[in-house]
Design a protein around this motif. Structure first.
Motif, mmCIF file in Angstrom:
data_model
loop_
_atom_site.group_PDB
_atom_site.id
_atom_site.type_symbol
_atom_site.label_atom_id
_atom_site.label_comp_id
_atom_site.label_asym_id
_atom_site.label_seq_id
_atom_site.Cartn_x
_atom_site.Cartn_y
_atom_site.Cartn_z
ATOM 1 N N ALA A 24 0.932 -1.214 0.211
ATOM 2 C CA ALA A 24 -0.055 0.045 0.036
ATOM 3 C C ALA A 24 0.838 1.123 -0.080
ATOM 4 O O ALA A 24 0.329 2.291 -0.368
ATOM 5 N N LEU A 25 2.234 1.081 0.556
ATOM 6 C CA LEU A 25 2.942 2.437 0.344
ATOM 7 C C LEU A 25 3.470 2.774 -1.053
ATOM 8 O O LEU A 25 3.900 3.986 -1.312
ATOM 9 N N GLY A 26 3.324 1.652 -1.847
ATOM 10 C CA GLY A 26 4.027 2.007 -3.230
ATOM 11 C C GLY A 26 5.538 1.975 -3.291
ATOM 12 O O GLY A 26 5.987 2.525 -4.274
ATOM 13 N N TRP A 27 6.297 1.523 -2.354
ATOM 14 C CA TRP A 27 7.711 1.689 -2.369
ATOM 15 C C TRP A 27 8.295 0.264 -2.575
ATOM 16 O O TRP A 27 9.679 0.323 -2.635
ATOM 17 N N LYS A 28 7.690 -0.813 -3.138
ATOM 18 C CA LYS A 28 8.005 -1.934 -3.452
ATOM 19 C C LYS A 28 9.547 -1.930 -4.300
ATOM 20 O O LYS A 28 10.612 -2.378 -3.793
ATOM 21 N N SER A 29 9.485 -1.312 -5.498
ATOM 22 C CA SER A 29 10.576 -1.224 -6.523
ATOM 23 C C SER A 29 11.735 -0.286 -5.877
ATOM 24 O O SER A 29 12.894 -0.723 -6.003
ATOM 25 N N ALA A 30 11.153 0.841 -5.280
ATOM 26 C CA ALA A 30 12.184 1.700 -4.990
ATOM 27 C C ALA A 30 12.896 1.295 -3.767
ATOM 28 O O ALA A 30 14.142 1.694 -3.645
ATOM 29 N N VAL A 31 12.241 0.493 -2.938
ATOM 30 C CA VAL A 31 13.127 -0.249 -1.602
ATOM 31 C C VAL A 31 14.181 -1.028 -2.209
ATOM 32 O O VAL A 31 15.282 -1.299 -1.516
ATOM 33 N N GLU A 32 13.670 -1.838 -3.227
ATOM 34 C CA GLU A 32 14.592 -2.848 -3.869
ATOM 35 C C GLU A 32 16.067 -2.071 -4.350
ATOM 36 O O GLU A 32 17.104 -2.856 -4.057
ATOM 37 N N LEU A 33 16.026 -0.984 -4.913
ATOM 38 C CA LEU A 33 16.919 -0.322 -5.375
ATOM 39 C C LEU A 33 17.693 0.664 -4.547
ATOM 40 O O LEU A 33 18.957 0.968 -4.615
#
Length: 293
Positions: free
Chosen positions: A193-202
């Motif tokens: 729900a935060l929309g951070w999935k890809s950003a957090v991976e990188l």
């Protein structure tokens, strides 16, 4: 806030697609093979077999992308995890700048950081290569129940948000339940729900001394792999490998007939696609097509 797409923020695949589209020296057949390789092995095989042509994406120059929302930590509360037994809270000032957390050895600084990292990413860089030790020591030995993590966030344009992780008394590390709650709304499972999935991976939220040192002290190939992921080169590399494998296969002995058939099927498929696009264009323009001589 939506902002115009630009060369820095655009996915690398989009840049490649636009580059081959603008290259007049490349034949349409070659362009189709590059597009198919970018889509995946199935699309490439279907193009070779003359079953279908790859999807031609729309020009990306006018796309709008969402700016990542700004967020600040307000607190980290931990109980029963790593070096923290009874519940302990670390309150933080949610504002730009540098926050220094100091304390003697064993006071729980690393445990707070690892709890935050695990809650947001589901893993810990420090313990990635020490799976057995991490599996045996992640729960506090003296008071491991209740075992929970709470991460407080303040997010632009939103209510106070909490990311929580809970373990039952007999749960394994990966047997936790992770949830997100915005204001007084109902909890949602996970952190998507935060929309951070890809950003957090990188861009991991915790960049430890071990992680920085590990990158620069590692072998050149390890550093290359880390930078390649950061720059989004994985998809390009995978497409290259698919094309190389196909080239090796069709160049092999006894494949002359297959090469000729594949080329013929591809050309036919391309011609049908072109005709279909022309018909759509005529239809949109209101022109009538007559078959009478």
């Amino acid at each position: 806030m939506p902002v115009a797409d630009n060369a820095v923020d655009r996915p690398l695949v989009d840049v490649v697609i636009d580059a081959i589209d603008a290259d007049n020296d490349l034949s349409d057949e070659v362009k189709y093979f590059v597009l198919a390789a970018l889509e995946g092995p199935t699309s490439l095989q279907e193009l070779l077999d003359g079953i279908s042509t790859p999807h031609v994406p729309e020009p990306s120059g006018s796309k709008l992308v969402e700016e990542p929302v700004g967020a600040f930590l307000t607190s980290i509360t931990v109980a029963g995890f790593r070096g923290i037994g009874p519940k302990a809270a670390l309150d933080l000032h949610p504002a730009p700048g540098i926050t220094i957390v100091s304390g003697r050895n064993g006071s729980g600084k690393s445990s707070f950081a690892e709890a935050l990292e695990f809650a947001i990413t589901g893993s810990s860089y420090r313990w990635e290569n020490k799976a057995k030790l991490w599996a045996d020591t992640w729960r506090n030995l003296h008071q491991g129940d209740p075992c929970e993590v709470r991460v407080g966030l303040t997010i632009e344009g939103s209510e106070p948000t909490v990311v929580g992780v809970d373990w039952t008394s007999d749960a394994a590390l990966k047997g936790c339940s992770t949830w997100t709650q915005v204001g007084k709304q109902k909890r949602s499972i996970g952190t998507d729900a935060l929309g951070w999935k890809s950003a957090v991976e990188l861009h991991r939220p915790i960049l430890s001394y071990d992680e920085i040192g590990g990158l620069f002290d590692a072998t050149p190939s390890t550093l290359h792999d880390a930078l390649a992921k950061l720059l989004g080169l994985d998809e390009i590399t995978d497409a290259e490998k698919r094309l190389a494998a196909v080239l090796k296969e069709v160049k092999g002995p006894g494949n002359e007939q297959r090469r000729a058939c594949a080329s013929s099927r591809t050309c036919c498929r391309m011609r049908r696609t072109t005709v279909r696009k022309l018909l759509q264009t005529w239809s949109r323009s209101g022109l009538r097509i007559s078959t009478r001589c």
